[in-house]
Design an enzyme around this catalytic site. Structure first.
Site, PDB file in Angstrom:
ATOM      1  N   LYS A  52       0.832  -1.205   0.000  1.00 21.77           N
ATOM      2  CA  LYS A  52       0.000   0.000   0.000  1.00 21.77           C
ATOM      3  C   LYS A  52       0.870   1.260   0.000  1.00 21.77           C
ATOM      4  CE  LYS A  52      -3.811  -2.474   2.138  1.00 21.77           C
ATOM      5  NZ  LYS A  52      -4.580  -2.848   3.331  1.00 21.77           N
ATOM      6  N   GLN A  96      -4.819  -1.719   9.624  1.00 21.86           N
ATOM      7  CA  GLN A  96      -4.694  -3.023   8.981  1.00 21.86           C
ATOM      8  C   GLN A  96      -5.278  -4.121   9.883  1.00 21.86           C
ATOM      9  OE1 GLN A  96      -3.714  -3.450   5.846  1.00 21.86           O
ATOM     10  NE2 GLN A  96      -3.924  -5.669   5.890  1.00 21.86           N
ATOM     11  N   ASP A 119     -10.957   2.613   3.749  1.00 24.48           N
ATOM     12  CA  ASP A 119     -11.268   1.182   3.617  1.00 24.48           C
ATOM     13  C   ASP A 119     -12.772   0.964   3.398  1.00 24.48           C
ATOM     14  OD1 ASP A 119      -9.199  -0.679   3.635  1.00 24.48           O
ATOM     15  OD2 ASP A 119      -8.929  -0.554   5.809  1.00 24.48           O
TER      16      ASP A 119
END
Ligand code: GUN
Length: 293
Positions: A52, A96, A119
């Site tokens: 990422k 995460q 997200d």
């Protein structure tokens, strides 16, 4: 049969994002900025987060990685989230997953400012997505809709079967496919479903997000169907340096000859998932820019 090449599509869209990032940097003095919180040292999570950060670099975004040890206390994590929520230099951030067992994942996700939740996991974004309002959509379903559009695959009036009902992939995927824009008739299959083979065989578009290598066999696929394989199970391999390879949910060799379109694993959905996070970050930056100007 046409192979759906996620690498090519992701590269094209990344170039478009990089051009937009330059415009944003010129108009407000800094590029879009994605931050990631990583707790612990899980090998899979480490590599996902590193990808990422690398992706950000490639499109000219700023990125920050905030790391904590496995034994972090809840308060310290919530303080870090709060700091990012109110940091005007950060457009979007992610925590995460998975988190260590002593942390309540849902509570953590709900602490993220929905306007920075790139997200798309916060209930506010999930609810907006459900009702068709502008929102951050989780990366894999968003990436798949982009693939279908770029390959001009007809979805309207088609029977789309989604295997899996996870909050991250299956459920949002089913919602997006049933909305007016995609206009499909959707069936969601899960661990409680019966007649799975028959239902899959009636699919015009089959999206498998199950995580079982070679679960989808050729007898479950209609001639001419579109197959989207979300599976990325790590299986041992003697052919790679790392000692493992990624296996999709679909028995590619036997299914591919029956399809009109199919995504390979790797190189199909995976690159689009990575891309979609960049797209959400770009959109977060655009909204913040509009508020400031
Ligand atoms: N773990 C596996 N996939 C994801 C993802 O898309 N976002 C976050 N935050 N964690 C993950």
């Amino acid at each position: 049969m046409e192979l759906i090449d996620g690498n090519i599509v992701a590269k094209e869209i990344k170039e478009e994002i990089a051009a937009e990032a330059i415009k944003i940097r010129e108009s407000r003095g800094r590029a879009p900025h994605l931050a990631a919180i990583l707790v612990g040292h899980d090998g899979g999570s480490e590599s996902y987060v590193n990808f990422k950060m690398k992706d950000c670099h490639e499109v000219g975004f700023e990125s920050s990685l905030i790391r904590f040890e496995d034994d972090i206390q809840e308060k310290e994590l919530f303080d870090a989230i709060e700091k990012l929520n109110s940091d005007p230099q950060v457009d979007g951030f992610i925590v995460q997953l998975p988190l260590p067992k002593h942390l309540d994942e849902q509570k953590v996700l709900e602490a993220i400012n929905p306007a920075k939740d790139v997200d798309g996991f916060h209930p506010v974004n999930v609810g907006k997505m459900m009702t068709g309002l502008p929102s951050f959509v989780s990366a894999t379903p968003l990436g798949i809709t982009l693939l279908l559009k770029r390959y001009k695959i007809e979805t309207s009036g088609k029977h789309c079967v989604v295997i899996g009902r996870s909050n991250i992939v299956g459920r949002p995927m089913s919602v997006l496919m049933s909305q007016k824009e995609m206009n499909s008739t959707v069936t969601v299959l899960h661990s409680g479903s019966k007649n799975i083979k028959e239902i899959c065989a009636s699919a015009d578009i089959l999206i498998s997000a199950m995580g079982k290598p070679s679960f989808v066999t050729s007898d479950m696929v209609k001639e001419g169907a579109v197959i989207i394989d979300v599976g990325t199970t790590r299986v041992p391999s003697t052919q790679t340096k790392s000692g493992f390879k990624l296996a999709g949910d679909v028995d590619f060799e036997n299914v591919a000859p029956k399809c009109s379109f199919i995504t390979p694993v790797p190189g199909g959905v995976g690159p689009m998932t990575r891309l979609a996070l960049l797209l959400n970050t770009l959109n977060a930056a655009k909204v913040l820019t509009q508020i400031k100007h």
